[in-house]
Design an enzyme around this catalytic site. Structure first.
Site, mmCIF file in Angstrom:
data_model
loop_
_atom_site.group_PDB
_atom_site.id
_atom_site.type_symbol
_atom_site.label_atom_id
_atom_site.label_comp_id
_atom_site.label_asym_id
_atom_site.label_seq_id
_atom_site.Cartn_x
_atom_site.Cartn_y
_atom_site.Cartn_z
ATOM 1 N N GLY A 247 32.300 -132.091 53.149
ATOM 2 C CA GLY A 247 31.045 -132.104 52.393
ATOM 3 C C GLY A 247 31.099 -133.188 51.323
ATOM 4 C CG HIS A 248 33.767 -132.765 48.019
ATOM 5 N ND1 HIS A 248 34.568 -131.725 48.419
ATOM 6 C CD2 HIS A 248 33.163 -132.357 46.876
ATOM 7 C CE1 HIS A 248 34.457 -130.733 47.560
ATOM 8 N NE2 HIS A 248 33.610 -131.083 46.620
#
Ligand code: PAF
Length: 280
Positions: A37-38
Protein backbone atom coordinates in the site's frame (compact mmCIF):
# COMPACT_ATOMS: atom_id res chain seq x y z
CA UNK A 1 20.46 6.50 -3.59
CA UNK A 2 17.86 7.68 -1.07
CA UNK A 3 19.02 10.26 1.46
CA UNK A 4 17.82 10.02 5.07
CA UNK A 5 17.17 13.36 6.81
CA UNK A 6 16.05 13.73 10.42
CA UNK A 7 16.52 17.45 11.16
CA UNK A 8 13.49 19.64 10.33
CA UNK A 9 15.65 22.65 9.31
CA UNK A 10 17.68 20.49 6.91
CA UNK A 11 14.50 19.04 5.35
CA UNK A 12 13.06 22.55 4.94
CA UNK A 13 16.27 23.78 3.30
CA UNK A 14 16.41 20.79 0.93
CA UNK A 15 12.74 21.23 -0.08
CA UNK A 16 13.20 24.99 -0.57
CA UNK A 17 16.27 24.27 -2.73
CA UNK A 18 14.30 21.82 -4.89
CA UNK A 19 11.56 24.38 -5.40
CA UNK A 20 14.12 27.10 -6.29
CA UNK A 21 15.51 24.73 -8.91
CA UNK A 22 12.00 24.34 -10.37
CA UNK A 23 11.66 20.70 -9.26
CA UNK A 24 8.23 19.28 -8.43
CA UNK A 25 7.96 17.56 -5.05
CA UNK A 26 5.73 14.60 -4.18
CA UNK A 27 5.14 13.78 -0.51
CA UNK A 28 4.21 10.40 0.94
CA UNK A 29 3.47 10.76 4.67
CA UNK A 30 3.74 7.45 6.53
CA UNK A 31 4.26 5.88 9.93
CA UNK A 32 6.57 3.25 8.45
CA UNK A 33 6.58 -0.55 8.39
CA UNK A 34 5.96 -0.42 4.69
CA UNK A 35 3.76 -2.77 2.70
CA UNK A 36 2.62 -2.60 -0.91
CA UNK A 37 0.00 0.00 0.00
CA UNK A 38 2.81 2.40 0.93
CA UNK A 39 5.05 1.52 -1.98
CA UNK A 40 2.17 2.03 -4.44
CA UNK A 41 1.96 5.65 -3.21
CA UNK A 42 5.73 6.09 -3.55
CA UNK A 43 5.84 4.62 -7.06
CA UNK A 44 3.01 6.89 -8.18
CA UNK A 45 4.67 9.93 -6.59
CA UNK A 46 8.01 9.08 -8.21
CA UNK A 47 6.25 8.84 -11.58
CA UNK A 48 4.40 12.16 -11.12
CA UNK A 49 7.16 14.32 -9.60
CA UNK A 50 10.86 15.17 -9.98
CA UNK A 51 11.53 14.25 -6.35
CA UNK A 52 9.64 12.24 -3.74
CA UNK A 53 9.96 12.81 -0.01
CA UNK A 54 8.70 9.91 2.11
CA UNK A 55 8.14 10.88 5.72
CA UNK A 56 8.35 8.26 8.46
CA UNK A 57 7.06 9.49 11.79
CA UNK A 58 4.97 7.50 14.26
CA UNK A 59 2.96 10.53 15.28
CA UNK A 60 2.20 10.48 19.03
CA UNK A 61 -0.60 13.07 18.84
CA UNK A 62 -2.85 10.73 16.85
CA UNK A 63 -2.67 7.92 19.46
CA UNK A 64 -4.68 7.93 22.69
CA UNK A 65 -2.79 6.84 25.82
CA UNK A 66 -4.43 3.36 25.67
CA UNK A 67 -3.53 2.76 21.99
CA UNK A 68 -0.61 0.98 20.30
CA UNK A 69 1.94 3.84 19.97
CA UNK A 70 4.72 2.01 21.83
CA UNK A 71 4.22 -1.33 20.10
CA UNK A 72 3.52 0.15 16.62
CA UNK A 73 5.75 -2.00 14.33
CA UNK A 74 9.03 -0.43 13.21
CA UNK A 75 11.83 -1.43 10.81
CA UNK A 76 13.85 1.56 9.62
CA UNK A 77 16.49 -0.31 7.60
CA UNK A 78 13.93 -2.31 5.61
CA UNK A 79 11.77 0.79 5.11
CA UNK A 80 14.76 2.80 3.81
CA UNK A 81 15.50 0.08 1.26
CA UNK A 82 11.85 -0.19 0.12
CA UNK A 83 11.46 3.60 -0.24
CA UNK A 84 14.72 3.70 -2.22
CA UNK A 85 13.55 0.91 -4.52
CA UNK A 86 10.22 2.69 -5.01
CA UNK A 87 12.04 5.76 -6.32
CA UNK A 88 11.97 8.13 -3.33
CA UNK A 89 14.78 10.69 -3.10
CA UNK A 90 14.47 11.44 0.62
CA UNK A 91 13.28 9.65 3.75
CA UNK A 92 12.43 12.23 6.40
CA UNK A 93 12.50 10.78 9.93
CA UNK A 94 12.01 13.57 12.48
CA UNK A 95 11.84 12.72 16.18
CA UNK A 96 9.10 13.53 18.70
CA UNK A 97 11.15 16.18 20.49
CA UNK A 98 11.68 18.23 17.34
CA UNK A 99 8.12 17.82 16.00
CA UNK A 100 6.51 18.57 19.38
CA UNK A 101 9.05 20.46 21.52
CA UNK A 102 8.20 21.35 25.12
CA UNK A 103 5.53 24.05 25.11
CA UNK A 104 4.02 22.95 21.78
CA UNK A 105 0.50 24.43 21.53
CA UNK A 106 -0.95 24.46 18.00
CA UNK A 107 -3.44 21.93 16.61
CA UNK A 108 -5.51 21.82 13.43
CA UNK A 109 -9.01 20.29 13.63
CA UNK A 110 -11.56 19.71 10.91
CA UNK A 111 -14.53 20.27 13.20
CA UNK A 112 -17.36 17.75 13.22
CA UNK A 113 -15.77 15.41 10.68
CA UNK A 114 -13.06 14.44 13.18
CA UNK A 115 -15.58 13.15 15.69
CA UNK A 116 -17.56 10.92 13.27
CA UNK A 117 -16.91 7.21 12.44
CA UNK A 118 -13.36 6.39 13.69
CA UNK A 119 -13.45 9.64 15.68
CA UNK A 120 -16.04 8.15 18.05
CA UNK A 121 -13.70 5.49 19.44
CA UNK A 122 -10.54 7.56 18.67
CA UNK A 123 -11.52 11.09 19.79
CA UNK A 124 -8.11 12.78 19.39
CA UNK A 125 -6.95 10.78 16.37
CA UNK A 126 -7.86 13.07 13.45
CA UNK A 127 -6.73 16.22 15.24
CA UNK A 128 -3.30 14.55 15.46
CA UNK A 129 -3.40 13.49 11.79
CA UNK A 130 -4.37 16.94 10.46
CA UNK A 131 -1.85 18.65 12.73
CA UNK A 132 1.06 16.45 11.68
CA UNK A 133 0.08 16.63 8.00
CA UNK A 134 -0.11 20.45 8.16
CA UNK A 135 3.38 20.46 9.71
CA UNK A 136 4.77 18.03 7.13
CA UNK A 137 3.23 20.07 4.28
CA UNK A 138 4.91 23.22 5.68
CA UNK A 139 8.29 21.52 6.11
CA UNK A 140 8.38 19.67 2.78
CA UNK A 141 6.49 22.19 0.57
CA UNK A 142 5.10 19.48 -1.75
CA UNK A 143 3.21 20.04 -5.00
CA UNK A 144 1.30 16.82 -4.36
CA UNK A 145 0.76 14.51 -1.37
CA UNK A 146 -0.35 10.89 -1.70
CA UNK A 147 -2.79 9.07 0.58
CA UNK A 148 -4.40 5.64 0.40
CA UNK A 149 -8.17 5.21 0.10
CA UNK A 150 -8.11 2.55 2.82
CA UNK A 151 -8.07 5.41 5.33
CA UNK A 152 -11.10 7.00 3.66
CA UNK A 153 -12.07 9.28 6.53
CA UNK A 154 -8.46 10.46 6.89
CA UNK A 155 -8.32 11.19 3.16
CA UNK A 156 -11.60 13.19 3.18
CA UNK A 157 -10.52 15.12 6.28
CA UNK A 158 -7.12 16.00 4.81
CA UNK A 159 -8.72 17.12 1.54
CA UNK A 160 -11.12 19.28 3.56
CA UNK A 161 -8.27 20.83 5.58
CA UNK A 162 -6.36 21.63 2.37
CA UNK A 163 -9.46 23.29 0.87
CA UNK A 164 -10.49 25.14 4.02
CA UNK A 165 -6.98 26.46 4.76
CA UNK A 166 -6.16 27.24 1.09
CA UNK A 167 -3.07 25.04 1.24
CA UNK A 168 -1.06 25.06 -1.92
CA UNK A 169 -0.90 21.39 -2.87
CA UNK A 170 -2.93 18.67 -4.53
CA UNK A 171 -4.05 15.61 -2.56
CA UNK A 172 -3.82 12.45 -4.67
CA UNK A 173 -5.95 9.45 -3.59
CA UNK A 174 -4.69 5.97 -4.40
CA UNK A 175 -6.72 2.71 -4.38
CA UNK A 176 -6.53 0.31 -1.44
CA UNK A 177 -4.01 -2.47 -1.98
CA UNK A 178 -5.28 -5.89 -0.84
CA UNK A 179 -3.88 -9.30 0.02
CA UNK A 180 -4.92 -12.05 -2.42
CA UNK A 181 -7.84 -13.00 -0.12
CA UNK A 182 -9.17 -9.44 -0.06
CA UNK A 183 -7.86 -8.22 3.31
CA UNK A 184 -6.82 -4.57 3.00
CA UNK A 185 -3.08 -4.19 3.61
CA UNK A 186 -2.28 -2.55 6.94
CA UNK A 187 0.80 -2.38 9.15
CA UNK A 188 -1.50 -3.61 11.95
CA UNK A 189 -2.22 -6.93 10.17
CA UNK A 190 0.98 -8.30 11.78
CA UNK A 191 -0.79 -8.25 15.16
CA UNK A 192 -3.33 -10.89 14.03
CA UNK A 193 -2.95 -14.52 15.08
CA UNK A 194 -3.75 -17.16 12.41
CA UNK A 195 -7.44 -17.52 13.41
CA UNK A 196 -7.95 -13.76 13.53
CA UNK A 197 -6.15 -13.36 10.19
CA UNK A 198 -8.55 -15.88 8.62
CA UNK A 199 -11.62 -14.20 10.13
CA UNK A 200 -10.36 -10.75 9.01
CA UNK A 201 -11.13 -11.63 5.38
CA UNK A 202 -14.84 -11.34 6.30
CA UNK A 203 -14.40 -7.55 6.53
CA UNK A 204 -13.72 -7.09 2.82
CA UNK A 205 -16.09 -9.98 2.02
CA UNK A 206 -18.87 -8.10 3.85
CA UNK A 207 -18.20 -4.99 1.78
CA UNK A 208 -18.24 -7.09 -1.38
CA UNK A 209 -21.71 -8.42 -0.42
CA UNK A 210 -22.94 -4.85 0.00
CA UNK A 211 -21.40 -3.87 -3.33
CA UNK A 212 -23.04 -6.79 -5.16
CA UNK A 213 -26.43 -5.79 -3.80
CA UNK A 214 -26.01 -2.16 -4.84
CA UNK A 215 -24.75 -3.17 -8.28
CA UNK A 216 -27.89 -5.30 -8.62
CA UNK A 217 -30.00 -2.16 -8.07
CA UNK A 218 -30.43 -1.83 -4.28
CA UNK A 219 -30.45 1.81 -3.23
CA UNK A 220 -31.44 1.49 0.46
CA UNK A 221 -28.37 1.90 2.65
CA UNK A 222 -29.85 -0.26 5.41
CA UNK A 223 -30.17 -3.26 3.05
CA UNK A 224 -26.56 -2.92 1.91
CA UNK A 225 -25.39 -2.62 5.52
CA UNK A 226 -27.48 -5.67 6.52
CA UNK A 227 -25.74 -7.77 3.86
CA UNK A 228 -22.31 -6.67 5.11
CA UNK A 229 -23.30 -7.20 8.75
CA UNK A 230 -24.51 -10.75 8.03
CA UNK A 231 -21.13 -11.63 6.49
CA UNK A 232 -19.19 -10.15 9.42
CA UNK A 233 -21.39 -12.15 11.83
CA UNK A 234 -20.02 -15.39 10.36
CA UNK A 235 -17.11 -15.19 12.81
CA UNK A 236 -17.50 -14.67 16.56
CA UNK A 237 -13.92 -13.29 16.55
CA UNK A 238 -15.14 -10.10 14.84
CA UNK A 239 -16.60 -7.27 16.93
CA UNK A 240 -17.96 -4.44 14.83
CA UNK A 241 -16.95 -0.97 16.05
CA UNK A 242 -19.06 0.73 13.37
CA UNK A 243 -20.53 -0.09 9.98
CA UNK A 244 -22.10 2.95 8.33
CA UNK A 245 -23.13 4.45 5.03
CA UNK A 246 -22.24 8.14 4.88
CA UNK A 247 -22.12 10.93 2.33
CA UNK A 248 -18.57 11.68 1.15
CA UNK A 249 -19.48 15.38 1.08
CA UNK A 250 -20.57 15.68 4.70
CA UNK A 251 -19.65 12.39 6.45
CA UNK A 252 -23.27 12.35 7.65
CA UNK A 253 -25.23 9.05 7.57
CA UNK A 254 -27.26 8.55 4.41
CA UNK A 255 -30.43 6.53 3.77
CA UNK A 256 -29.58 5.91 0.11
CA UNK A 257 -26.50 4.40 -1.50
CA UNK A 258 -25.16 5.53 -4.85
CA UNK A 259 -22.42 7.74 -6.26
CA UNK A 260 -20.89 9.81 -3.46
CA UNK A 261 -21.70 7.26 -0.73
CA UNK A 262 -19.02 5.70 1.42
CA UNK A 263 -19.67 2.48 3.31
CA UNK A 264 -17.09 2.36 6.07
CA UNK A 265 -16.37 -0.33 8.63
CA UNK A 266 -14.13 -0.68 11.65
CA UNK A 267 -13.91 -3.98 13.49
CA UNK A 268 -11.91 -5.45 16.33
CA UNK A 269 -10.21 -8.82 16.15
CA UNK A 270 -9.02 -9.24 19.72
CA UNK A 271 -7.26 -5.96 20.51
CA UNK A 272 -6.51 -5.19 16.87
CA UNK A 273 -8.78 -2.68 15.18
CA UNK A 274 -8.99 -2.89 11.38
CA UNK A 275 -10.79 -0.58 8.97
CA UNK A 276 -11.96 -0.90 5.39
CA UNK A 277 -14.44 0.83 3.11
CA UNK A 278 -16.16 0.91 -0.20
CA UNK A 279 -17.16 3.95 -2.20
CA UNK A 280 -19.52 4.13 -5.15
O1 PAF B 1 -1.95 7.14 7.48
C1 PAF B 1 -0.96 7.27 8.22
O2 PAF B 1 -0.02 6.47 8.21
C2 PAF B 1 -0.90 8.46 9.17
O3 PAF B 1 -2.15 8.75 9.71
C3 PAF B 1 -0.26 9.72 8.55
C4 PAF B 1 -1.09 10.25 7.40
C5 PAF B 1 1.14 9.40 8.09
C6 PAF B 1 -0.17 10.84 9.59
O4 PAF B 1 0.62 10.46 10.69
Amino acid sequence: MIQRISAIEEMKAVAAGLRRDGKSIGLVPTMGYFHEGHTSLMLRSAADNDDTIVTLFVNPTQFSPCEDLEKYPRNLERDTKLADEAGASFLFTPDNASMYPAGYKTYVTVEGWSSRLCGISRPIHFRGVTTVCAKLFNICAPDRAYFGMKDAQQLLIIKKMVRDLNMNLEIVAMPTVRESDGLAMSSRNVYLNPEQRKAATLISAGLTEAKKLVEAGETRAEKALEAARAKLAESPLIKIDYLEAVSEDTLEPTQDVGPGTLIAVAAYLGATRLIDNLSF
